[in-house]
Write a protein that holds these residues in place. Structure first.
Motif, mmCIF file in Angstrom:
data_model
loop_
_atom_site.group_PDB
_atom_site.id
_atom_site.type_symbol
_atom_site.label_atom_id
_atom_site.label_comp_id
_atom_site.label_asym_id
_atom_site.label_seq_id
_atom_site.Cartn_x
_atom_site.Cartn_y
_atom_site.Cartn_z
ATOM 1 N N PHE A 70 45.803 43.474 39.253
ATOM 2 C CA PHE A 70 45.269 44.541 39.604
ATOM 3 C C PHE A 70 45.386 45.322 38.243
ATOM 4 O O PHE A 70 45.029 46.479 38.137
ATOM 5 C CB PHE A 70 46.197 45.283 40.637
ATOM 6 C CG PHE A 70 46.085 44.548 41.883
ATOM 7 C CD1 PHE A 70 44.880 44.204 42.434
ATOM 8 C CD2 PHE A 70 47.403 44.421 42.457
ATOM 9 C CE1 PHE A 70 44.842 43.732 43.763
ATOM 10 C CE2 PHE A 70 47.148 43.618 43.606
ATOM 11 C CZ PHE A 70 46.094 43.114 44.149
ATOM 12 N N LYS B 247 50.041 48.281 45.155
ATOM 13 C CA LYS B 247 49.084 47.190 45.521
ATOM 14 C C LYS B 247 49.854 45.972 45.182
ATOM 15 O O LYS B 247 49.504 44.942 45.950
ATOM 16 C CB LYS B 247 47.857 47.234 44.352
ATOM 17 C CG LYS B 247 46.785 48.154 44.477
ATOM 18 C CD LYS B 247 45.920 48.088 43.691
ATOM 19 C CE LYS B 247 44.811 49.304 43.941
ATOM 20 N NZ LYS B 247 43.597 49.065 42.799
ATOM 21 N N GLU C 187 52.371 45.594 48.307
ATOM 22 C CA GLU C 187 51.658 44.981 49.488
ATOM 23 C C GLU C 187 51.591 43.480 49.473
ATOM 24 O O GLU C 187 51.932 42.916 50.626
ATOM 25 C CB GLU C 187 50.321 45.670 49.469
ATOM 26 C CG GLU C 187 50.289 46.951 49.989
ATOM 27 C CD GLU C 187 48.894 47.721 50.149
ATOM 28 O OE1 GLU C 187 47.763 46.870 49.937
ATOM 29 O OE2 GLU C 187 48.815 48.877 50.062
#
Length: 376
Positions: free
Chosen positions: A250, A338, A341
């Motif tokens: 990411f 992110k 998660e």
């Protein structure tokens, strides 16, 4: 080939405490670290009989009796009390802000006089904002001045903070300083915690005792040998950077870093204190650490004929430099969520510590988290 219950990636405090608890339960642990020594940022280098905090000063403090009893069951801690001093243009001020500071700043001798002076300066700061048509502080400078007034801000906060963050206080968000503790007593003890100290013999002794009985591999990069290492254990305890674990899919999380200039001096006592902050912007380093004062007291200081000091420089993190402080702004926190998660979905991987959780922790928080993590 030896099989392990846990592969622990990172031989810092979180990994070491986790390994200690696991081994007490009869588990087999392999602890690896990409550095050539154990201890992570706690590692100390012995120079002239002085334990030098190679990756920055570490002072253990806590109000959690369970945590304090735990670390003291591993190694006894000394009586070191953190009482830093600020140097502004050659004048010295005690920290944290207390009656000694206010006497040095204004010559006031009673709590009522100090309180009146602070309130007067806070009111002036609010009036300046109102004159600009503003009610809430727009930046760190305005926030600090409404909390403590102009004099202490200008001399003891502004330059130090700008060096730490690499930008002007007027460009930093107000929320960085939510409060500034003010003590209307003559007390230079920096921490409010009930317990504090340094392990007798230094942090290396603490880490070595925590890892007694574990297999260790140094100069071992998890990502270079990932497949082989993961096959050796049932579970992984990962204390490295969470974005690196997931291949930066990411993007990269941001950090601030610290650079140290360390030198040995032919004097038994350079500054008379473990920590001296340099709060003027023109001095490029943020503070000077004199390492012997963490573990030597009274006559011990003069009996050791040399001393070791480290000047600290705060800077932006660049590739290859040590990631010290997470930049927990909105963008980076959203990016970390992110990764979190993904981490939360893992069944055989435990993420723990400053880099794995993208959060700055004091040492007692790390110990407590490692203890709780193993229990759960």
């Amino acid at each position: 080939m030896q099989h392990y219950d846990y592969l622990i990636v990172g031989a810092g405090l979180f990994g070491s405490v986790f390994a200690y608890k696991a081994m007490q339960e009869g588990k087999k642990c392999l602890v690896i670290d990409r550095r050539p020594q154990l201890g992570g940022n706690l590692y100390c280098e012995n120079v002239e009989g002085i334990n030098v905090h190679k990756y920055g000063a570490h002072i253990f403090h806590t109000s959690n009796k369970e945590v304090w009893n735990f670390v003291n069951s591993v190694v006894e801690f000394n009586r070191y009390t953190n009482s830093p001093v600020a140097n502004y243009k050659g004048r010295l001020y005690n920290l944290p802000f207390n009656m000694n500071t206010f006497y040095q700043m204004w010559g006031v001798t009673t709590p009522d006089e100090a309180r009146a002076k602070i309130e007067e300066q806070k009111a002036e700061a609010v009036a300046r904002m109102h004159a600009d048509g503003v009610t809430n502080p727009r930046n760190l400078e305005e926030q600090a001045q409404t909390l403590i007034g102009k004099d202490i801000y200008e001399k003891l906060i502004k330059g130090y903070t700008e060096k730490q963050w690499g930008r002007k206080c007027t460009e930093l968000p107000a929320f960085i300083i939510k409060r500034l503790p003010v003590r209307l007593v003559f007390d230079n003890n920096y921490f409010n915690d009930r317990y504090q100290g340094i392990p007798i013999g230094g942090y290396n002794v603490l880490i070595e005792r925590l890892l007694e009985g574990a297999d260790t591999r140094l100069d071992c990069d998890f990502f270079t040998h990932r497949q082989e290492l993961e096959s050796l254990a049932d579970k992984v305890v990962f204390t490295g950077a969470v974005d690196e674990y997931y291949g930066y899919r990411f993007g990269k999380l941001e950090y601030r870093t610290v650079r140290f200039e360390t030198e040995t001096l032919d004097t038994p006592n350079y500054q008379g204190n473990a920590v001296v902050n340099y709060t003027e912007r023109e001095v490029p380093y943020t503070r000077v650490i004199e390492h012997k004062h963490f573990e030597m007291f009274g006559a011990e200081v003069d009996n050791c004929p040399k001393t070791v000091i480290s000047r600290e420089y705060s800077s932006e993190w660049t590739e290859g430099s040590e990631p010290y402080y997470p930049v927990n702004d909105e963008r980076n926190n959203a990016l970390y969520q992110k990764y979190k998660e993904l981490a939360d979905k893992e069944t055989n991987v435990v993420f723990g510590g400053r880099l794995a959780e993208y959060k700055y922790y004091d040492m007692h928080h790390i110990v407590e988290k490692a203890l709780r993590c193993f229990e759960s």
